[in-house]
Every structure is written in structure tokens, then in C-alpha cells.
Design a protein around this motif. Structure first.
Motif, PDB file in Angstrom:
ATOM      1  N   THR A  34      -6.860   2.021  -0.494  1.00  0.00           N
ATOM      2  CA  THR A  34      -7.074   2.649   0.562  1.00  0.00           C
ATOM      3  C   THR A  34      -7.955   3.883   0.098  1.00  0.00           C
ATOM      4  O   THR A  34      -8.252   4.118  -1.001  1.00  0.00           O
ATOM      5  CB  THR A  34      -5.580   3.277   1.108  1.00  0.00           C
ATOM      6  N   VAL A  66     -10.126  -1.476   8.735  1.00  0.00           N
ATOM      7  CA  VAL A  66      -9.111  -0.547   9.262  1.00  0.00           C
ATOM      8  C   VAL A  66      -7.949  -1.530   9.623  1.00  0.00           C
ATOM      9  O   VAL A  66      -8.256  -2.390  10.708  1.00  0.00           O
ATOM     10  CB  VAL A  66      -9.873   0.081  10.347  1.00  0.00           C
ATOM     11  N   ARG A  67      -6.759  -1.136   9.074  1.00  0.00           N
ATOM     12  CA  ARG A  67      -5.647  -1.870   9.632  1.00  0.00           C
ATOM     13  C   ARG A  67      -4.757  -0.694  10.315  1.00  0.00           C
ATOM     14  O   ARG A  67      -4.277   0.013   9.404  1.00  0.00           O
ATOM     15  CB  ARG A  67      -4.839  -2.672   8.573  1.00  0.00           C
ATOM     16  N   GLY A  68      -4.449  -0.476  11.677  1.00  0.00           N
ATOM     17  CA  GLY A  68      -3.681   0.361  12.050  1.00  0.00           C
ATOM     18  C   GLY A  68      -4.515   1.889  11.837  1.00  0.00           C
ATOM     19  O   GLY A  68      -5.763   1.884  12.109  1.00  0.00           O
ATOM     20  N   ARG A  69      -4.072   2.619  11.246  1.00  0.00           N
ATOM     21  CA  ARG A  69      -4.718   4.001  11.021  1.00  0.00           C
ATOM     22  C   ARG A  69      -5.054   4.080   9.424  1.00  0.00           C
ATOM     23  O   ARG A  69      -5.575   5.046   8.852  1.00  0.00           O
ATOM     24  CB  ARG A  69      -3.584   5.381  11.109  1.00  0.00           C
ATOM     25  N   THR A  70      -4.908   2.932   8.698  1.00  0.00           N
ATOM     26  CA  THR A  70      -5.426   2.936   7.170  1.00  0.00           C
ATOM     27  C   THR A  70      -6.608   2.257   7.029  1.00  0.00           C
ATOM     28  O   THR A  70      -6.733   0.880   7.538  1.00  0.00           O
ATOM     29  CB  THR A  70      -3.990   2.292   6.307  1.00  0.00           C
ATOM     30  N   HIS A  71      -7.393   2.697   6.227  1.00  0.00           N
ATOM     31  CA  HIS A  71      -8.595   2.317   5.925  1.00  0.00           C
ATOM     32  C   HIS A  71      -8.669   1.761   4.453  1.00  0.00           C
ATOM     33  O   HIS A  71      -8.134   2.695   3.612  1.00  0.00           O
ATOM     34  CB  HIS A  71      -9.739   3.350   5.940  1.00  0.00           C
TER      35      HIS A  71
END
Length: 121
Positions: A34, A66-71
Motif C-alpha cells: 500500500t 485502487v481497492r475501496g479506499r486503499t491504493h
């Protein structure tokens, strides 16, 4: 001299020109990270880490997902191949010259050990 896609090569070497970015690439070689994980080993803000990551992305050395709010960042080693090819030209350049120097020095040493007959030294 070897000519490669200069604009891409310029951005690759620009990205590799910074120790923080090189360390980030090394960390990514072990697997996805991340943005926070990439920033963690350094005494920098997330904003500063994002700028480094953007430089790596611009060079094509990493991909961001990007998965949800996580890069999540992933290493994309493809552009390193063109840098390696470019550097390979200079590796051959120096190897050839160093081989010639080695040969010259060995010949000189051999002449000192076995001087030609009639050579008054």
C-alpha cells in the motif's frame, strides 16, 4: 551508440535517480504494498510518498490498483529492461577497453620477465 525510446528512458532514469524511489522499487519486488507501507520506512509524509510513487508510475515502473479506499502498488519491471539494455552498451564498452588494457599489461609484464635477446636492461 544504442538509441532507445529517449522520453521513456529519461523518465525511468529520473525515477531511479532518487534513493527513496529505488528503495520503494526494491520493496515492491517482494510483493504489492500500500502507499502507507511504501512510505513507512521513510521519515516523509504520505503526500511526499505519493509524489515519489507518481514519479515511479510516470516512468511505468509501478502500477497502482485502487481497492475501496486503499491504493495498492505493484512493480512493473518492463521499463527496467530498456534501462538495462542502455546500460549494457556501456558495460560492453568498458569491458572491451578493460580487456585491451589487461592484454597490454600482461604483454608488458611478459617482456619484463623474458626480455628480447640483445636487450640491454
Amino acid at each position: 551508440m544504442v538509441e532507445l525510446a529517449t522520453p521513456q528512458l529519461d523518465t525511468v532514469f529520473h525515477a531511479l535517480g532518487d534513493a527513496t524511489r529505488r528503495r520503494m522499487l526494491k520493496d515492491l519486488a517482494a510483493g504489492e504494498r500500500t502507499v502507507g507501507q511504501l512510505a513507512e520506512p521513510f521519515d516523509i509524509s504520505l503526500a511526499a510518498a505519493s509524489k515519489h510513487i507518481k514519479a515511479l508510475e510516470t516512468a511505468g515502473l509501478i502500477r497502482r490498483e485502487v481497492r475501496g479506499r486503499t491504493h495498492f502498488c505493484h512493480l512493473d519491471p518492463g521499463p527496467l529492461a530498456s534501462a538495462f539494455e542502455w546500460l549494457g552498451f556501456y558495460e560492453r564498452f568498458w569491458s572491451d577497453r578493460l580487456d585491451a588494457l589487461d592484454k597490454l599489461l600482461r604483454e608488458e609484464d611478459a617482456r619484463k620477465i623474458h626480455p628480447p635477446k640483445g636487450d640491454a636492461r
